[in-house]
Design a protein around this motif. Structure first.
Motif, PDB file in Angstrom:
ATOM      1  N   GLY A  90       0.809  -1.214   0.000  1.00  0.00           N
ATOM      2  CA  GLY A  90       0.000   0.000   0.000  1.00  0.00           C
ATOM      3  C   GLY A  90       0.839   1.259   0.000  1.00  0.00           C
ATOM      4  N   TRP A  91       0.289   2.300  -0.608  1.00  0.00           N
ATOM      5  CA  TRP A  91       0.927   3.609  -0.636  1.00  0.00           C
ATOM      6  C   TRP A  91       0.558   4.375   0.643  1.00  0.00           C
ATOM      7  N   VAL A  92       1.510   5.133   1.156  1.00  0.00           N
ATOM      8  CA  VAL A  92       1.280   6.011   2.297  1.00  0.00           C
ATOM      9  C   VAL A  92       1.805   7.397   1.913  1.00  0.00           C
ATOM     10  N   ILE A  93       0.928   8.370   1.821  1.00  0.00           N
ATOM     11  CA  ILE A  93       1.353   9.731   1.472  1.00  0.00           C
ATOM     12  C   ILE A  93       2.327  10.220   2.540  1.00  0.00           C
ATOM     13  N   THR A  94       3.558  10.528   2.126  1.00  0.00           N
ATOM     14  CA  THR A  94       4.635  10.841   3.059  1.00  0.00           C
ATOM     15  C   THR A  94       5.347  12.107   2.606  1.00  0.00           C
ATOM     16  N   ALA A  95       5.249  13.161   3.401  1.00  0.00           N
ATOM     17  CA  ALA A  95       5.878  14.450   3.080  1.00  0.00           C
ATOM     18  C   ALA A  95       6.660  14.921   4.297  1.00  0.00           C
ATOM     19  N   ILE A  96       7.969  14.752   4.257  1.00  0.00           N
ATOM     20  CA  ILE A  96       8.837  15.091   5.383  1.00  0.00           C
ATOM     21  C   ILE A  96       9.791  16.206   4.964  1.00  0.00           C
ATOM     22  N   ASP A  97       9.830  17.279   5.749  1.00  0.00           N
ATOM     23  CA  ASP A  97      10.729  18.394   5.476  1.00  0.00           C
ATOM     24  C   ASP A  97      11.037  19.090   6.801  1.00  0.00           C
ATOM     25  N   ASP A  98      12.215  18.833   7.354  1.00  0.00           N
ATOM     26  CA  ASP A  98      12.576  19.440   8.631  1.00  0.00           C
ATOM     27  C   ASP A  98      12.736  20.949   8.516  1.00  0.00           C
ATOM     28  N   ALA A 128       5.415  20.964   3.846  1.00  0.00           N
ATOM     29  CA  ALA A 128       5.163  19.532   3.666  1.00  0.00           C
ATOM     30  C   ALA A 128       3.706  19.201   3.943  1.00  0.00           C
ATOM     31  N   ALA A 129       3.153  19.787   5.006  1.00  0.00           N
ATOM     32  CA  ALA A 129       1.741  19.542   5.328  1.00  0.00           C
ATOM     33  C   ALA A 129       0.835  20.059   4.221  1.00  0.00           C
ATOM     34  N   GLU A 130       1.150  21.222   3.668  1.00  0.00           N
ATOM     35  CA  GLU A 130       0.342  21.777   2.583  1.00  0.00           C
ATOM     36  C   GLU A 130       0.369  20.873   1.356  1.00  0.00           C
ATOM     37  N   ASP A 131       1.549  20.357   1.010  1.00  0.00           N
ATOM     38  CA  ASP A 131       1.640  19.472  -0.144  1.00  0.00           C
ATOM     39  C   ASP A 131       0.847  18.187   0.083  1.00  0.00           C
ATOM     40  N   ALA A 132       0.889  17.674   1.312  1.00  0.00           N
ATOM     41  CA  ALA A 132       0.114  16.472   1.622  1.00  0.00           C
ATOM     42  C   ALA A 132      -1.379  16.756   1.534  1.00  0.00           C
TER      43      ALA A 132
END
Length: 332
Positions: free
Chosen positions: A203-211, A217-221
């Motif tokens: 399964g795919w999990v939408i993952t957007a990590i940016d320290d 990252a939250a906006e892109d998700a």
């Protein structure tokens, strides 16, 4: 993770990534990406995750898998997705009625090609597909590549367990969708087929990590989730979660091409239920919190792609490696 090129793949394999998959859309094609994955990886499983099922013949799907198998023997899987009815009709110009029955028949026809032995005719007789081929050249031989289906709703999920080796979950899947809809359907399909094996769960999990910019990252998700929810195929999912009002707002914004408003319509509870996002610490906490709401066999850490540049997508892919192992790039 979804394929982001050879450079990212080298670091990903070293960090412990166990599988790569190729998606498919108008700007990228599953089997050409599969060939690149076969050549540029050493240990990981690889496969379309998914290829549009009805846009190709059983022969074409099987030939694509055979081509990759020559370079990555024993590491190749085939993920198939039916695609939305309108995409099949208006983009591909193919029939897509009765998708569960059609997909089940397609799997049988593809396996006829994959399991074909040299010197033996390739035959299959189904409702939608018929094969009667004699291949004179010695180029066949059985290939036991796992076949998985993109089972979003319960009918296709049951078929995934009944006629294939398992399911590929969508990036929208939540704990309740896995537990209330998909897994019971998988159990039902396996029981109908009297399988003695548990269906695979990818399964795919939408993952957007940016320290450096976790809010971006939250906006892109959010925008990725919103883009997926413009498709009416997912209405049962929307109703199951009680997100009807939010999705109506998303679709109105999409009709205006107001992509910022689409993202804003994705509420915090929707984002938390679907995505892994924010800083590395946020992402680690989300993975721990979700636990068995993730696919049990392979979870693809999938960067957002809607209105996300290729460069930023690679950065998200590289950043997600810090979620593995002990966070130093070494497997735990």
């Amino acid at each position: 993770m979804p394929w982001r090129g050879a450079e990212v793949a080298r670091a990903a394999e070293q960090a412990g990534i166990s599988a790569f998959c190729s998606g498919e859309f108008v700007d990228h094609e599953a089997y050409s990406m599969l060939a690149e994955m076969a050549i540029c990886t050493e240990r990981a499983e690889i496969g379309p995750g998914i290829a549009y099922a009805f846009a190709r013949t059983p022969y074409a799907h099987a030939a694509g898998i055979r081509s990759a198998w020559r370079h990555a023997e024993g590491r190749v899987f085939l993920g198939l997705g039916s695609g939305a009815f309108r995409i099949n009709r208006d983009w591909f110009g193919v029939e897509a009625d009765r998708p569960v029955a059609r997909m089940s028949d397609l799997v049988g026809a593809i396996r006829a090609w994959l399991h074909a032995e040299n010197g033996a005719p390739v035959r299959y007789e189904g409702e939608f597909y018929r094969i009667d081929a004699t291949v004179g050249a010695p180029v066949l031989g059985r290939i036991d590549a796992p076949v998985l289906l993109a089972g979003f709703n319960k009918g296709m999920a049951a078929a995934a367990a009944r006629v294939s080796d398992g399911v590929i979950g969508h990036g929208l899947f939540t704990r309740t969708w896995w537990d209330d809809v998909v897994r019971p359907a998988l159990e039902k399909g396996a029981a109908e087929a009297e399988h003695d094996r548990a269906p695979l769960e990818h399964g795919w999990v939408i993952t957007a990590i940016d320290d450096a910019d976790p809010e971006r990252a939250a906006e892109d998700a959010r925008r990725m989730i919103a883009f997926y929810l413009t498709v009416k195929t997912y209405d049962p999912y929307v109703e199951h979660h009680g997100w009807t009002a939010q999705v109506a707002e998303i679709r109105e914004a999409f009709a205006r091409r107001d992509f910022a408003a689409m993202g804003r319509a994705v509420t915090d509870d929707m984002l938390d239920a679907v995505a892994v996002y924010g800083s590395t610490a946020d992402g680690r906490a989300a993975l721990a919190r979700r636990g068995d709401s993730l696919p049990r066999d392979i979870a693809f850490l999938a960067p957002p792609s809607f209105l996300v540049s290729e460069r930023r997508g690679r950065r998200y892919a590289q950043a997600s490696l810090a979620l593995l192992g002990d966070g130093t790039g070494e497997p735990a």
